[in-house]
Design a protein around this motif. Structure first.
Motif, short mmCIF file in Angstrom:
data_model
loop_
_atom_site.label_atom_id
_atom_site.label_comp_id
_atom_site.label_asym_id
_atom_site.label_seq_id
_atom_site.Cartn_x
_atom_site.Cartn_y
_atom_site.Cartn_z
N CYS A 103 -8.05 -38.11 9.08
CA CYS A 103 -8.24 -37.86 10.51
C CYS A 103 -7.00 -37.13 11.05
CB CYS A 103 -8.42 -39.19 11.23
SG CYS A 103 -8.35 -39.06 13.02
N CYS A 106 -5.20 -39.97 13.96
CA CYS A 106 -4.50 -41.17 13.46
C CYS A 106 -3.95 -41.00 12.04
CB CYS A 106 -5.41 -42.40 13.53
SG CYS A 106 -6.75 -42.36 12.33
N CYS A 144 -11.66 -39.12 12.67
CA CYS A 144 -12.44 -40.30 12.27
C CYS A 144 -13.28 -40.70 13.49
CB CYS A 144 -11.52 -41.42 11.80
SG CYS A 144 -10.59 -42.22 13.12
N CYS A 147 -11.29 -42.26 16.49
CA CYS A 147 -10.46 -41.32 17.26
C CYS A 147 -11.34 -40.36 18.06
CB CYS A 147 -9.52 -40.55 16.35
SG CYS A 147 -8.17 -41.57 15.74
ZN LIG Z 1 -8.48 -41.32 13.48
#
Ligand SMILES: [Zn+2]
Length: 168
Positions: A103, A106, A144, A147
């Protein structure tokens, strides 16, 4: 529409007809600014639907297309790749490379791997991205699902800044 229903453009077109009480495919064609023969061709799979029309249909149904399909990461069902689809496929490949399967917010690895071996990350369009041409990788981040949702809901400036630095 039931979330779990497997959609085809036929189903989506009928749903728009129902919601807007359109009596015929002629009326539907008019609503979409398309011809009746375009609608018929889509129904039988002879014509493809562009991303713009797909977005228009989902918008008419009050649904966010991103909640149902992630065109960059999962091919839209019943859409054969159009020219734009090919561009999207290229972007998908370059995003997978650029993100290295993690991601871009994050930085955790994708939550799972798709059956084709590629990481499942969702694409999100970043309005402040570098190019005026929407379909370029510098306008998309690979996120992801957590997020992605966080960005949609909170739209934090610091998150956007972090992503812009990565995607440019
Ligand atoms: Zn993420």
């Amino acid at each position: 529409m039931n979330d779990k229903q497997e959609f085809t453009w036929d189903v989506i077109l009928d749903e728009v007809k129902k919601v807007y009480e359109l009596k015929s495919d002629n009326a539907l064609a008019e609503k979409l600014g398309k011809t009746r023969s375009f609608i018929s061709a889509v129904r039988v799979g002879r014509k493809t639907i562009s991303i713009e029309i797909a977005e228009q249909l989902f918008h008419l149904l009050g649904m966010n297309i991103d909640d149902y399909v992630h065109p960059l990461f999962l091919p839209l069902k019943n859409i054969k790749y159009t020219e734009q689809g090919i561009e999207l496929q290229k972007i998908r490949e370059s995003l997978i490379k650029r993100s290295a399967g993690c991601c871009e917010l994050c930085e955790d690895p994708a939550p799972f791997i798709l059956s084709d071996g590629s990481p499942f990350l969702e694409s999100t369009f970043i309005e402040q991205g570098a190019s005026n041409n929407k379909y370029e990788q510098c306008n998309f981040a690979a996120l992801c699902p957590n997020c992605h949702r966080q960005l949609d809901i909170l739209n934090k400036e610091e998150d956007i800044k972090k992503l812009l630095a990565k995607i440019k």
